[in-house]
Design a protein around this motif. Structure first.
Motif, PDB file in Angstrom:
ATOM      1  N   UNK A  99       0.838  -1.202   0.000  1.00  0.00           N
ATOM      2  CA  UNK A  99       0.000   0.000   0.000  1.00  0.00           C
ATOM      3  C   UNK A  99       0.870   1.247   0.000  1.00  0.00           C
ATOM      4  N   UNK A 100       0.405   2.242  -0.701  1.00  0.00           N
ATOM      5  CA  UNK A 100       1.090   3.535  -0.625  1.00  0.00           C
ATOM      6  C   UNK A 100       0.104   4.599  -0.172  1.00  0.00           C
ATOM      7  N   UNK A 101       0.614   5.491   0.655  1.00  0.00           N
ATOM      8  CA  UNK A 101      -0.241   6.515   1.247  1.00  0.00           C
ATOM      9  C   UNK A 101      -0.415   7.718   0.329  1.00  0.00           C
ATOM     10  N   UNK A 102       0.462   7.829  -0.659  1.00  0.00           N
ATOM     11  CA  UNK A 102       0.326   8.869  -1.672  1.00  0.00           C
ATOM     12  C   UNK A 102       1.233   8.479  -2.830  1.00  0.00           C
ATOM     13  N   UNK A 103       1.079   9.152  -3.956  1.00  0.00           N
ATOM     14  CA  UNK A 103       1.909   8.839  -5.119  1.00  0.00           C
ATOM     15  C   UNK A 103       3.353   9.255  -4.902  1.00  0.00           C
ATOM     16  N   UNK A 104       3.618  10.084  -3.925  1.00  0.00           N
ATOM     17  CA  UNK A 104       4.985  10.551  -3.654  1.00  0.00           C
ATOM     18  C   UNK A 104       5.716   9.673  -2.658  1.00  0.00           C
ATOM     19  N   UNK A 105       5.028   8.679  -2.099  1.00  0.00           N
ATOM     20  CA  UNK A 105       5.621   7.827  -1.068  1.00  0.00           C
ATOM     21  C   UNK A 105       5.755   6.408  -1.583  1.00  0.00           C
TER      22      UNK A 105
END
Length: 121
Positions: A99-105
Motif C-alpha cells: 500500500x502507498x499513502x500517496x503517489x509521492x511515497x
C-alpha cells in the motif's frame, strides 16, 4: 495504517475445497499489490498467488490449475479459491498487501496474522 485480516482456513480432506479471504482496511489510498503466501512447518514462506494493481495474476507452479485468485477492489478484499487440495497444501496462509499513502511515497508491506489450512488424507 492498514490492517489486514485473513479468514477461511480450516481442516479439510484431500480433494476438497476451501476459500480464503483477505480484507484490507484503514486509511487506504491505493493498494498496488496483494498476494497469498504460505509457510509449512520447517519450511520457508513461499508465494502462492498474487495480483498486481493492473490485475496481472501470478501462481506458483504447485497450485496452477487448482487455485484461483480474485479481487474485489471496491471492498479491498482478495479471495483464494482452493480446489483439489492436497496434503502438501497444509500450511499457514498469509496475506500480503502493498500500500502507498500517496503517489509521492514508496509503498509499504502489510501482513495479516495468518490462517491455518490443514489437509488430511
Amino acid at each position: 495504517q492498514v490492517q489486514v485480516v485473513e479468514s477461511g482456513g480450516g481442516l479439510v480432506q484431500a480433494g476438497e475445497s476451501l476459500r480464503l479471504s483477505c480484507a484490507a482496511s484503514g486509511s487506504i489510498f491505493v493498494i498496488t499489490y496483494m498476494g497469498w503466501y504460505r509457510q509449512a512447518p520447517g519450511k520457508q514462506r513461499e508465494l502462492v498467488a498474487s495480483v498486481s494493481s493492473a490485475d496481472a495474476t501470478h501462481y506458483a507452479d504447485s497450485v496452477k490449475g487448482r487455485f484461483t485468485l480474485s479481487r474485489d477492489n471496491a471492498k479491498n478484499t482478495m479471495y483464494l479459491q482452493m480446489n483439489s487440495l492436497k496434503i502438501e497444501d497444509t500450511a499457514v496462509y498469509y496475506c500480503n498487501v502493498r500500500h502507498r499513502t500517496s503517489w509521492a511515497v514508496r509503498p509499504s508491506d502489510y501482513w495479516g496474522q495468518g490462517t491455518q489450512v490443514t489437509v488430511s488424507s
